[in-house]
Design an enzyme around this catalytic site. Structure first.
Site, PDB file in Angstrom:
ATOM      1  N   SER A 106       0.577  -6.097   6.921  1.00  0.00           N
ATOM      2  CA  SER A 106       0.181  -5.735   5.562  1.00  0.00           C
ATOM      3  C   SER A 106       0.280  -4.223   5.366  1.00  0.00           C
ATOM      4  O   SER A 106      -0.229  -3.442   6.167  1.00  0.00           O
ATOM      5  CB  SER A 106      -1.254  -6.199   5.294  1.00  0.00           C
ATOM      6  OG  SER A 106      -1.648  -5.870   3.993  1.00  0.00           O
ATOM      7  N   GLY A 107       0.968  -3.831   4.286  1.00  0.00           N
ATOM      8  CA  GLY A 107       1.136  -2.413   3.995  1.00  0.00           C
ATOM      9  C   GLY A 107       2.405  -1.811   4.548  1.00  0.00           C
ATOM     10  O   GLY A 107       2.661  -0.616   4.369  1.00  0.00           O
ATOM     11  N   THR A 111       6.896  -6.528   0.518  1.00  0.00           N
ATOM     12  CA  THR A 111       7.090  -6.902  -0.888  1.00  0.00           C
ATOM     13  C   THR A 111       8.076  -5.968  -1.565  1.00  0.00           C
ATOM     14  O   THR A 111       8.946  -6.409  -2.333  1.00  0.00           O
ATOM     15  CB  THR A 111       5.732  -6.872  -1.625  1.00  0.00           C
ATOM     16  OG1 THR A 111       4.822  -7.757  -0.965  1.00  0.00           O
ATOM     17  CG2 THR A 111       5.900  -7.286  -3.077  1.00  0.00           C
ATOM     18  N   ASN A 156      -3.834  -2.408   2.654  1.00  0.00           N
ATOM     19  CA  ASN A 156      -2.766  -2.358   1.650  1.00  0.00           C
ATOM     20  C   ASN A 156      -3.384  -2.644   0.279  1.00  0.00           C
ATOM     21  O   ASN A 156      -4.137  -3.603   0.120  1.00  0.00           O
ATOM     22  CB  ASN A 156      -1.693  -3.414   1.986  1.00  0.00           C
ATOM     23  CG  ASN A 156      -0.515  -3.355   1.038  1.00  0.00           C
ATOM     24  OD1 ASN A 156      -0.440  -2.483   0.174  1.00  0.00           O
ATOM     25  ND2 ASN A 156       0.399  -4.293   1.180  1.00  0.00           N
ATOM     26  N   SER A 159      -1.468  -6.216  -1.176  1.00  0.00           N
ATOM     27  CA  SER A 159      -1.134  -7.083  -0.043  1.00  0.00           C
ATOM     28  C   SER A 159      -0.858  -8.499  -0.529  1.00  0.00           C
ATOM     29  O   SER A 159      -1.621  -9.081  -1.297  1.00  0.00           O
ATOM     30  CB  SER A 159      -2.289  -7.086   0.956  1.00  0.00           C
ATOM     31  OG  SER A 159      -2.030  -7.990   2.004  1.00  0.00           O
ATOM     32  N   SER A 160       0.272  -9.073  -0.077  1.00  0.00           N
ATOM     33  CA  SER A 160       0.589 -10.471  -0.404  1.00  0.00           C
ATOM     34  C   SER A 160      -0.317 -11.379   0.424  1.00  0.00           C
ATOM     35  O   SER A 160      -0.283 -11.330   1.658  1.00  0.00           O
ATOM     36  CB  SER A 160       2.060 -10.768  -0.095  1.00  0.00           C
ATOM     37  OG  SER A 160       2.908  -9.988  -0.883  1.00  0.00           O
ATOM     38  N   GLY A 383       2.854 -10.696   8.215  1.00  0.00           N
ATOM     39  CA  GLY A 383       3.142 -10.257   9.576  1.00  0.00           C
ATOM     40  C   GLY A 383       1.980 -10.610  10.490  1.00  0.00           C
ATOM     41  O   GLY A 383       0.938 -11.114  10.072  1.00  0.00           O
ATOM     42  N   GLU A 385      -1.296 -10.489  12.408  1.00  0.00           N
ATOM     43  CA  GLU A 385      -2.536  -9.831  11.995  1.00  0.00           C
ATOM     44  C   GLU A 385      -3.542  -9.839  13.140  1.00  0.00           C
ATOM     45  O   GLU A 385      -3.810 -10.887  13.741  1.00  0.00           O
ATOM     46  CB  GLU A 385      -3.153 -10.501  10.761  1.00  0.00           C
ATOM     47  CG  GLU A 385      -2.352 -10.251   9.496  1.00  0.00           C
ATOM     48  CD  GLU A 385      -3.073 -10.711   8.247  1.00  0.00           C
ATOM     49  OE1 GLU A 385      -2.571 -10.378   7.147  1.00  0.00           O
ATOM     50  OE2 GLU A 385      -4.126 -11.374   8.358  1.00  0.00           O
TER      51      GLU A 385
END
Length: 1023
Positions: A106-107, A111, A156, A159-160, A383, A385
């Protein structure tokens, strides 16, 4: 790409495959060098590594897109456009399907990377009105999915919180004609709970902050996020980097573009608002400890927005309906159970709505044409985590990454092996970590973690998270990649809580807390609430909770099983396509540009499997290129291949490498490519080429300059000859024409001169015109400068005398006009007074002519020169003029210096501090002066009293100025007389005397023997 090797010490290597050493340190050093130069993209073969710069870079404009269109993958510096373009052109040429896997934590910029690829296809693909609509819908799906599926997390701000796979469909011409989206594992728990520093999904804040007053009123909302429990748990409803108002406008515009009608939009916003109201529904215990509502206002809004009966909704939130044969029993909830049901309903509504939004977007982008299409898939998925506290969501996400890593290694090895076989190069087995053992640990039937979790969820009795952990310990106690507090040794046990289990993933160890695993896996919603939602008047809710399950008594699949199934389907989809990879890295946790946290990057490199991929690519040969490309670049290093190789390219490459001294174990010749084993061999070749380029360039420049110089000289010589011939011809023709003209003019001039005195005819008209022009030109340069200049006007010819006279008058009038316009008010006043003086004295007094050029002053004595006692005495009268005079006594005519002051009403004769005589203008009956050059003035004063003083005799050096001033102040112009001969004066009443005037050598005034005053003046000069 090879050209960039010469700058490798400064900006690093563009392809990690060409590193001398395949160590973590060498990898990170190369990445850091490029990051410092804002080179965020680096290749590992055809895989692209992207480092988030956390700032805007000018590398995504239309110019850059045009640069990478249709270019060989390694021809230009690494860029995501290069990967997108090569996937596109490979799809067109081979007519097969491809996918681009974008992964990272994330980050890291996943995206944004998918957006850049979509934008590239939107610009680079052919364009028509229909295709533009499809592209707009694809691009506009992003704001909608980000609003409903993205949220701010600690790592993020956008974040998705779901996985997304998007197929872009292309026809045989390469036109983007449709698309389809699959979503995976939306983080529904975020709807009802957020950690500190995190937010709920963006759409909630966008609606509250950006919705207009009318819409919020219809939805029963207030423009303040602090009023809603589901939005304040993270205590960061407002974030500086997020503009919810602007994002709301983008979402509304996107909904229109992807064909959401007004009814759909209203229902959608009603659902979002109902979730917020549902979060504000609170419970309190009744007398028996059962849950009951403490306020019906929020529940009323929920029922209104969802279109369900409020009594049935209240019953569903506070009672469970139990079916016993044909009877139904309502079992009341405790407060904790009621809160659980409320949150479960909120999650279910939001999760189903998100799925409906994805399906609605798919319908909008669907291509109805049944002809064969090829696709490029974009997989933007979470990704690996690892948090301080890892729960069920992290378990599913990391399981997904294990599966993708397994697929990644398999596809990479497969593509490498296929390339070696197609080129007849012996395949060398590659040593790598096979994570199948971990995938089996998670997904194996009846023995895996997911199966055990499902069994525990279905087991009757008091199944808890801890009993689930005990079952895991029973089944997997001896597994090398699984450990718990109970199974661990003494040292490891200190790092584990009793409710934790640890998995050794390919990317490292991750510790999971089992608390909440069963609830999150079950994700149950009671049947009576489901039935109520199916009867909802809200179109979206009714459709989502359709009647498919209404009659089914089967328990729905658990979340983990659903995710496992969807992941297996995704694996099948990806296996059938050619793979391209984008690995995204975040350089630091603080989201600041220019900071490179080596330990953080090292961790991401590890769990993204980049070193494994690099080792697979480097296992055999580090560098490979087609014969034609290799020969074209390095042919200058061998005399036999320079400047052109006339034979087969493979033979030319063989000759070239033999000349360069390549050892047999350093390279292999395939069918279409040369394979070089070690990067240092390529570096040596590239360095030799860099040196060769300078010599080559010098020789080429010399040859080219000599060729250009000779050609230029020949062209210049030919041009000069042509120009000379043309110029001489032109000059000769001009000279002939000029002489013919001159002869004609001279003849006309002579005829005109001979007939100049006659009337105007054709013979003399040009001559007369010449005379006029010549005279006017000379006159123009010799015009008189002043009105008084009467001599410089040019004498005209006979025919121009009348014209000259007219011009002279006009010029004189013009000079007079300019002069008059230039006169100042002060000068005008001077002229008026001089004009008055002229009227009185011109032609009458001899000394007048000398006074004309002398300007008049305002006064001859300043007030500071007049005694203050005198000023005090005449303070009521305004002083108009003062002048020094010589007064002659009446008896004896003795001269006495005095000051003469003119005021508004009288003239004062002053002797220092005393007023000797005051002469009222009314008593002044006359003023006499002689016609000679003297300055004598006689005031004739009316004497009615014998004691009163008689006439006043004075000498004034400023006679004309004084008398003019006096005539203006006292209006006595008519009493001033210029006398020839003597002037009679009245000394006192009844007693007279005479002032006689004569001329002599020197001016003087004295008392004559006759008793008269004799004034002698010089003679006037004659001109």
């Amino acid at each position: 790409m090879e050209g960039a090797l010469t700058a490798r010490d400064r900006v690093g290597i563009q392809d990690f495959v060409l590193l001398d050493e395949t160590t973590d340190t060498a990898f990170l050093n190369n990445l850091n060098k490029r990051f410092k130069e804002d080179l965020i993209y680096t290749y590992i073969g055809t895989l692209i590594v992207s480092v988030n710069p956390y700032k805007d870079l000018d590398i995504y404009n239309k110019k850059q897109m045009d640069l990478y269109m249709g270019v060989n993958f390694f021809e230009l510096p690494p860029h995501i456009y290069a990967l997108a373009d090569n996937a596109y052109h490979t799809m067109l040429s081979e007519l097969n399907n491809h996918f681009i896997l974008i992964s990272g934590e994330s980050g890291a910029g996943k995206t944004e990377a998918s957006k850049k690829i979509l934008q590239y296809y939107a610009v680079s693909c052919p364009s028509t009105a229909l295709l533009d609509t499809v592209r707009d819908k694809m691009l506009m799906s992003n704001p909608v999915l980000e609003a409903f599926g993205n949220a701010k997390t600690l790592k993020n701000d956008n974040s998705s919180r779901f996985g997304k796979y998007m197929d872009i469909q292309f026809d045989s011409q390469g036109d983007a004609v449709g698309g389809h989206i699959l979503s995976y594992l939306l983080e529904k728990s975020r709807v009802v709970h957020q950690n500190h520093g995190e937010r709920n999904f963006h759409i909630f804040y966008q609606l509250v902050e950006g919705g207009d007053e009318d819409l919020l009123h219809q939805l029963g909302l207030e423009k303040d996020c602090q009023h809603y429990n589901y939005l304040t748990q993270g205590q960061c409803a407002s974030v500086a980097s997020i503009n919810d108002k602007n994002d709301w406008k983008s979402v509304k515009n996107a909904l229109q573009i992807i064909d959401f009608n007004e009814s759909n939009t209203n229902d959608l916003f009603g659902i979002v608002a109902s979730v917020l109201h549902l979060g504000n529904v609170q419970f309190e215990p009744d007398s028996r400890g059962h849950a009951c509502l403490n306020s019906h206002a929020e529940l009323g809004w929920v029922s209104t927005l969802l279109g369900v009966d409020v009594q049935l909704l209240q019953e569903g939130l506070t009672y469970r309906k139990i079916e016993a044969k044909r009877d139904e029993v309502l079992s009341p909830f405790t407060i904790d159970h009621a809160i659980y049901v409320r949150d479960a309903l909120a999650k279910a509504i939001y999760g189903q709505t998100f799925t409906w939004v994805v399906n609605r977007i798919n319908e909008s982008m669907e291509n109805k044409d049944s002809s064969r299409k090829t696709v490029i898939g974009l997989l933007d998925i979470y990704g690996f985590e690892v948090f301080y506290l890892n729960s069920f969501e992290q378990f599913c996400i990391n399981y997904c990454n294990e599966k993708l890593q397994q697929l990644f290694i398999q596809l990479t090895l497969k593509s490498e092996q296929e390339e070696y076989e197609s080129e007849d190069i012996e395949w060398e087995p590659v040593q790598f970590f096979n994570n199948k053992i971990i995938c089996d640990l998670v997904e194996e039937r009846h023995r895996g973690i997911i199966s055990t979790l499902d069994e525990e969820c279905l087991r009757p009795g008091d199944a808890t998270d801890l009993t689930f952990l005990e079952r895991l310990e029973e089944k997997m106690g001896n597994h090398p990649h699984f450990v718990t507090h109970k199974l661990a040794d003494k040292i490891t046990r200190k790092t584990l809580e009793r409710g934790d289990f640890r998995l050794l993933h390919y990317a490292g160890e991750v510790t999971y807390c089992v608390v909440g695993f069963l609830d999150k896996n079950n994700d149950l919603l009671y049947r009576n609430i489901k039935d109520l939602m199916r009867r909802s008047k809200n179109g979206i809710v009714g459709e989502c909770f359709s009647a498919e399950e209404s009659d089914s008594k089967r328990r729905p699949e658990t979340v983990a099983t659903q995710f496992k199934s969807s992941l297996l389907k995704l694996t099948e989809i990806l296996t059938a396509k050619e793979a391209w990879y984008v690995r995204c890295l975040k350089p630091n946790e603080s989201k600041k540009p220019g900071q490179f946290d080596e330990s953080l990057i090292r961790h991401q490199v590890k769990y993204l499997g980049l070193m494994e991929h690099l080792r697979v690519r480097r296992a055999g040969f580090a560098y490979r290129r087609k014969f034609e490309v290799f020969l074209q670049r390095y042919k200058a290093l061998c005399p036999a291949t320079w400047p052109h190789w006339r034979g087969v390219p493979s033979d030319g490459v063989e000759v070239l490498v033999q000349h360069l001294g390549f050892l047999p174990n350093e390279y292999k010749i395939g069918r279409t490519k040369i394979f070089i084993r070690h990067p240092r061999t390529l570096y040596a070749t590239e360095d030799a080429f860099e040196k060769c380029k300078h010599d080559l360039a010098t020789r080429l420049q010399a040859k080219y300059k000599g060729y250009r110089a000779k050609g230029e000289f020949r062209k210049q010589k030919e041009a000069a000859t042509k120009i000379e011939n043309c110029w001489r011809g032109v000059q000769a023709r001009k000279e002939r024409e000029r002489r013919a003209w001159a002869v004609k003019v001279i003849k006309q001039f002579i005829k005109g001169y001979m007939t100049r005195g006659e009337a105007k005819t054709t013979d003399n008209s040009e001559y007369l015109a010449f005379v006029r022009q010549s005279y006017l030109n000379r006159l123009k340069n010799n015009l008189p400068k002043t009105v008084l200049d009467k001599t410089t006007w040019l004498t005209p010819a006979y025919v121009l005398e009348e014209t000259s006279a007219i011009l002279r008058r006009l010029h004189t009038r013009n000079m007079v006009r300019k002069y008059v316009r230039g006169i100042t008010p002060q000068q005008k006043a001077q002229f008026q007074m001089k004009s008055m003086t002229e009227a009185i004295f011109k032609g009458r007094k001899d000394s007048y002519a000398q006074s004309v050029a002398q300007p008049f002053a305002d006064t001859r004595i300043g007030e500071q020169e007049i005694n203050t006692r005198v000023l005090q005495a005449i303070r009521n009268e305004r002083i108009k003029y003062s002048v020094p005079v010589m007064k002659y006594d009446r008896n004896g005519f003795k001269p006495r210096p005095r000051q003469l002051i003119l005021t508004q009403t009288a003239a004062y004769v002053i002797d220092e501090a005393r007023i000797k005589q005051r002469v009222l203008y009314t008593s002044l009956k006359g003023i006499s002066v002689s016609n000679l050059m003297d300055d004598i003035i006689v005031f004739h004063i009316t004497c009615e009293d014998p004691k009163q003083k008689g006439d006043l005799v004075m000498q004034c050096d400023h006679l004309f100025e004084f008398l003019t001033k006096l005539s203006v102040v006292a209006n006595k112009q008519s009493v001033i007389k210029v006398v020839q001969g003597s002037i009679k004066i009245e000394i006192q009443a009844g007693k007279e005397s005479v002032v006689d005037f004569s001329t002599g050598q020197e001016p003087m005034a004295y008392k004559a023997k006759s008793g008269h005053l004799m004034v002698v003046s010089t003679r006037a000069r004659t001109r």
